[in-house]
Design a protein around this motif. Structure first.
Motif, PDB file in Angstrom:
ATOM      1  N   ALA A   1       0.833  -1.210   0.000  1.00  0.00           N
ATOM      2  CA  ALA A   1       0.000   0.000   0.000  1.00  0.00           C
ATOM      3  C   ALA A   1       0.865   1.255   0.000  1.00  0.00           C
TER       4      ALA A   1
ATOM      5  N   ASP B   1       3.938   2.089  -4.243  1.00  0.00           N
ATOM      6  CA  ASP B   1       3.041   1.889  -5.384  1.00  0.00           C
ATOM      7  C   ASP B   1       3.685   1.033  -6.471  1.00  0.00           C
TER       8      ASP B   1
ATOM      9  N   HIS C   1      -2.409  -3.379  -4.056  1.00  0.00           N
ATOM     10  CA  HIS C   1      -2.286  -1.938  -3.781  1.00  0.00           C
ATOM     11  C   HIS C   1      -3.666  -1.280  -3.812  1.00  0.00           C
ATOM     12  N   ALA C   2      -4.437  -1.573  -4.864  1.00  0.00           N
ATOM     13  CA  ALA C   2      -5.779  -0.986  -4.978  1.00  0.00           C
ATOM     14  C   ALA C   2      -6.691  -1.503  -3.868  1.00  0.00           C
TER      15      ALA C   2
ATOM     16  N   ALA D   1      -5.819  -2.514  -0.875  1.00  0.00           N
ATOM     17  CA  ALA D   1      -5.414  -1.892   0.390  1.00  0.00           C
ATOM     18  C   ALA D   1      -5.899  -0.450   0.485  1.00  0.00           C
ATOM     19  N   HIS D   2      -6.092   0.207  -0.645  1.00  0.00           N
ATOM     20  CA  HIS D   2      -6.603   1.580  -0.653  1.00  0.00           C
ATOM     21  C   HIS D   2      -8.125   1.626  -0.780  1.00  0.00           C
ATOM     22  N   GLY D   3      -8.771   0.456  -0.769  1.00  0.00           N
ATOM     23  CA  GLY D   3     -10.229   0.423  -0.804  1.00  0.00           C
ATOM     24  C   GLY D   3     -10.838   0.566  -2.187  1.00  0.00           C
ATOM     25  N   ASP D   4     -10.034   0.488  -3.243  1.00  0.00           N
ATOM     26  CA  ASP D   4     -10.521   0.630  -4.608  1.00  0.00           C
ATOM     27  C   ASP D   4     -10.778  -0.768  -5.183  1.00  0.00           C
TER      28      ASP D   4
END
Length: 160
Positions: free
Chosen positions: A53, A56, A86-87, A89-92
Protein backbone atom coordinates in the motif's frame (compact mmCIF):
# COMPACT_ATOMS: atom_id res chain seq x y z
CA UNK A 1 22.28 -70.70 52.21
CA UNK A 2 23.96 -68.92 49.35
CA UNK A 3 23.32 -65.32 48.24
CA UNK A 4 20.97 -66.28 45.40
CA UNK A 5 18.47 -67.97 47.70
CA UNK A 6 18.61 -65.58 50.63
CA UNK A 7 15.37 -63.86 51.65
CA UNK A 8 16.87 -60.43 51.01
CA UNK A 9 17.59 -61.26 47.33
CA UNK A 10 14.11 -62.69 46.73
CA UNK A 11 12.14 -59.53 47.56
CA UNK A 12 13.74 -56.27 46.40
CA UNK A 13 12.69 -53.10 48.20
CA UNK A 14 10.16 -51.03 46.21
CA UNK A 15 11.45 -47.63 45.14
CA UNK A 16 9.90 -44.71 46.99
CA UNK A 17 7.71 -42.34 44.96
CA UNK A 18 4.53 -42.48 42.93
CA UNK A 19 3.36 -45.82 41.57
CA UNK A 20 4.45 -46.58 38.01
CA UNK A 21 2.01 -45.64 35.30
CA UNK A 22 1.51 -43.17 32.46
CA UNK A 23 2.87 -39.68 33.08
CA UNK A 24 0.32 -36.98 33.77
CA UNK A 25 -1.00 -35.15 30.72
CA UNK A 26 0.47 -31.71 30.14
CA UNK A 27 -1.73 -28.73 30.85
CA UNK A 28 -3.55 -27.42 27.77
CA UNK A 29 -2.03 -24.28 26.28
CA UNK A 30 -3.57 -20.96 27.21
CA UNK A 31 -5.84 -19.11 24.80
CA UNK A 32 -3.13 -16.51 24.22
CA UNK A 33 -0.64 -19.22 23.27
CA UNK A 34 -3.17 -20.90 20.94
CA UNK A 35 -3.76 -17.59 19.14
CA UNK A 36 -0.04 -16.79 18.75
CA UNK A 37 0.41 -18.47 15.34
CA UNK A 38 -2.78 -17.08 13.74
CA UNK A 39 -1.86 -13.64 15.09
CA UNK A 40 1.66 -13.95 13.69
CA UNK A 41 0.35 -14.94 10.26
CA UNK A 42 -2.08 -12.02 10.31
CA UNK A 43 0.70 -9.63 11.32
CA UNK A 44 2.85 -10.83 8.40
CA UNK A 45 -0.01 -10.42 5.91
CA UNK A 46 -0.92 -6.98 7.25
CA UNK A 47 2.75 -5.99 7.05
CA UNK A 48 2.98 -7.18 3.44
CA UNK A 49 -0.22 -5.36 2.47
CA UNK A 50 1.01 -2.29 4.32
CA UNK A 51 4.25 -2.30 2.34
CA UNK A 52 2.44 -2.76 -0.98
CA UNK A 53 0.00 0.00 0.00
CA UNK A 54 2.87 2.38 0.76
CA UNK A 55 5.11 1.52 -2.21
CA UNK A 56 3.04 1.89 -5.38
CA UNK A 57 3.65 -0.97 -7.87
CA UNK A 58 2.36 1.28 -10.67
CA UNK A 59 5.60 3.28 -10.48
CA UNK A 60 8.46 1.52 -12.28
CA UNK A 61 11.55 0.45 -10.39
CA UNK A 62 10.03 -0.61 -7.07
CA UNK A 63 9.30 -4.27 -7.84
CA UNK A 64 10.84 -6.76 -10.28
CA UNK A 65 9.06 -7.48 -13.55
CA UNK A 66 7.24 -10.82 -13.85
CA UNK A 67 9.71 -13.24 -15.49
CA UNK A 68 7.01 -14.79 -17.68
CA UNK A 69 5.93 -11.38 -18.94
CA UNK A 70 9.53 -10.33 -19.52
CA UNK A 71 10.60 -13.44 -21.44
CA UNK A 72 7.39 -14.40 -23.26
CA UNK A 73 5.30 -11.23 -23.31
CA UNK A 74 2.39 -13.21 -21.86
CA UNK A 75 0.55 -12.51 -18.61
CA UNK A 76 0.73 -15.24 -15.96
CA UNK A 77 -2.13 -15.76 -13.45
CA UNK A 78 -0.30 -13.59 -10.93
CA UNK A 79 0.41 -10.64 -13.23
CA UNK A 80 -1.28 -7.59 -11.78
CA UNK A 81 -1.39 -9.12 -8.31
CA UNK A 82 0.68 -6.35 -6.70
CA UNK A 83 -1.39 -3.66 -8.41
CA UNK A 84 -4.49 -5.50 -7.23
CA UNK A 85 -3.18 -5.65 -3.64
CA UNK A 86 -2.29 -1.94 -3.78
CA UNK A 87 -5.78 -0.99 -4.98
CA UNK A 88 -7.41 -3.38 -2.49
CA UNK A 89 -5.41 -1.89 0.39
CA UNK A 90 -6.60 1.58 -0.65
CA UNK A 91 -10.23 0.42 -0.80
CA UNK A 92 -10.52 0.63 -4.61
CA UNK A 93 -12.26 -2.69 -5.27
CA UNK A 94 -13.05 -1.98 -8.94
CA UNK A 95 -9.39 -1.31 -9.78
CA UNK A 96 -8.32 -4.34 -7.72
CA UNK A 97 -10.70 -6.60 -9.63
CA UNK A 98 -9.54 -5.11 -12.94
CA UNK A 99 -5.89 -5.73 -12.13
CA UNK A 100 -6.32 -9.37 -11.06
CA UNK A 101 -9.74 -10.74 -10.12
CA UNK A 102 -8.51 -14.15 -8.88
CA UNK A 103 -6.13 -12.36 -6.51
CA UNK A 104 -9.06 -10.48 -4.97
CA UNK A 105 -10.93 -13.77 -4.60
CA UNK A 106 -7.80 -15.12 -2.89
CA UNK A 107 -7.76 -12.20 -0.43
CA UNK A 108 -11.37 -12.93 0.51
CA UNK A 109 -10.75 -16.68 0.84
CA UNK A 110 -7.71 -15.98 3.00
CA UNK A 111 -9.74 -13.69 5.27
CA UNK A 112 -12.48 -16.30 5.74
CA UNK A 113 -10.02 -19.16 6.36
CA UNK A 114 -8.01 -17.04 8.77
CA UNK A 115 -11.14 -16.07 10.71
CA UNK A 116 -12.23 -19.71 11.02
CA UNK A 117 -8.68 -20.63 12.08
CA UNK A 118 -8.59 -17.94 14.77
CA UNK A 119 -11.99 -18.90 16.18
CA UNK A 120 -11.08 -22.60 16.26
CA UNK A 121 -7.72 -21.81 17.87
CA UNK A 122 -9.42 -19.69 20.54
CA UNK A 123 -11.75 -22.58 21.32
CA UNK A 124 -8.85 -25.07 21.43
CA UNK A 125 -9.91 -27.00 18.34
CA UNK A 126 -7.47 -27.91 15.56
CA UNK A 127 -7.83 -26.42 12.09
CA UNK A 128 -8.17 -28.97 9.34
CA UNK A 129 -8.65 -28.18 5.68
CA UNK A 130 -9.15 -31.40 3.80
CA UNK A 131 -10.28 -30.64 0.28
CA UNK A 132 -10.62 -33.43 -2.23
CA UNK A 133 -8.10 -33.34 -5.08
CA UNK A 134 -10.91 -32.42 -7.45
CA UNK A 135 -11.21 -29.00 -5.80
CA UNK A 136 -7.50 -28.29 -6.25
CA UNK A 137 -7.70 -29.41 -9.89
CA UNK A 138 -10.68 -27.10 -10.38
CA UNK A 139 -8.77 -24.13 -8.94
CA UNK A 140 -5.83 -24.93 -11.20
CA UNK A 141 -8.13 -25.23 -14.22
CA UNK A 142 -9.74 -21.86 -13.46
CA UNK A 143 -6.31 -20.23 -13.23
CA UNK A 144 -5.16 -21.82 -16.50
CA UNK A 145 -8.33 -20.68 -18.29
CA UNK A 146 -7.94 -17.20 -16.78
CA UNK A 147 -4.32 -17.06 -17.99
CA UNK A 148 -5.18 -18.17 -21.51
CA UNK A 149 -8.20 -15.88 -21.87
CA UNK A 150 -6.39 -12.79 -20.55
CA UNK A 151 -3.71 -13.28 -23.23
CA UNK A 152 -6.19 -13.52 -26.13
CA UNK A 153 -7.50 -10.45 -27.96
CA UNK A 154 -11.11 -10.89 -26.78
CA UNK A 155 -9.95 -11.24 -23.15
CA UNK A 156 -7.89 -8.07 -23.05
CA UNK A 157 -10.23 -6.68 -20.38
CA UNK A 158 -8.71 -9.25 -17.98
CA UNK A 159 -5.14 -8.06 -18.66
CA UNK A 160 -3.63 -5.89 -15.92
Amino acid sequence: MDASTSPAAAAPDPAPGPPPGPPPAPAPPSRLRRLAVPAGVLAAVVGAFGYVAAVDPNEPGHYPVCPMLRFTGMFCPGCGGLRSAHAFAHGDLATALGANAPAVAGYVVFAVVWLVWAVRAARGRPMRIALAPGYWWAVGAVLVVFSVVRNLPFGSALAP
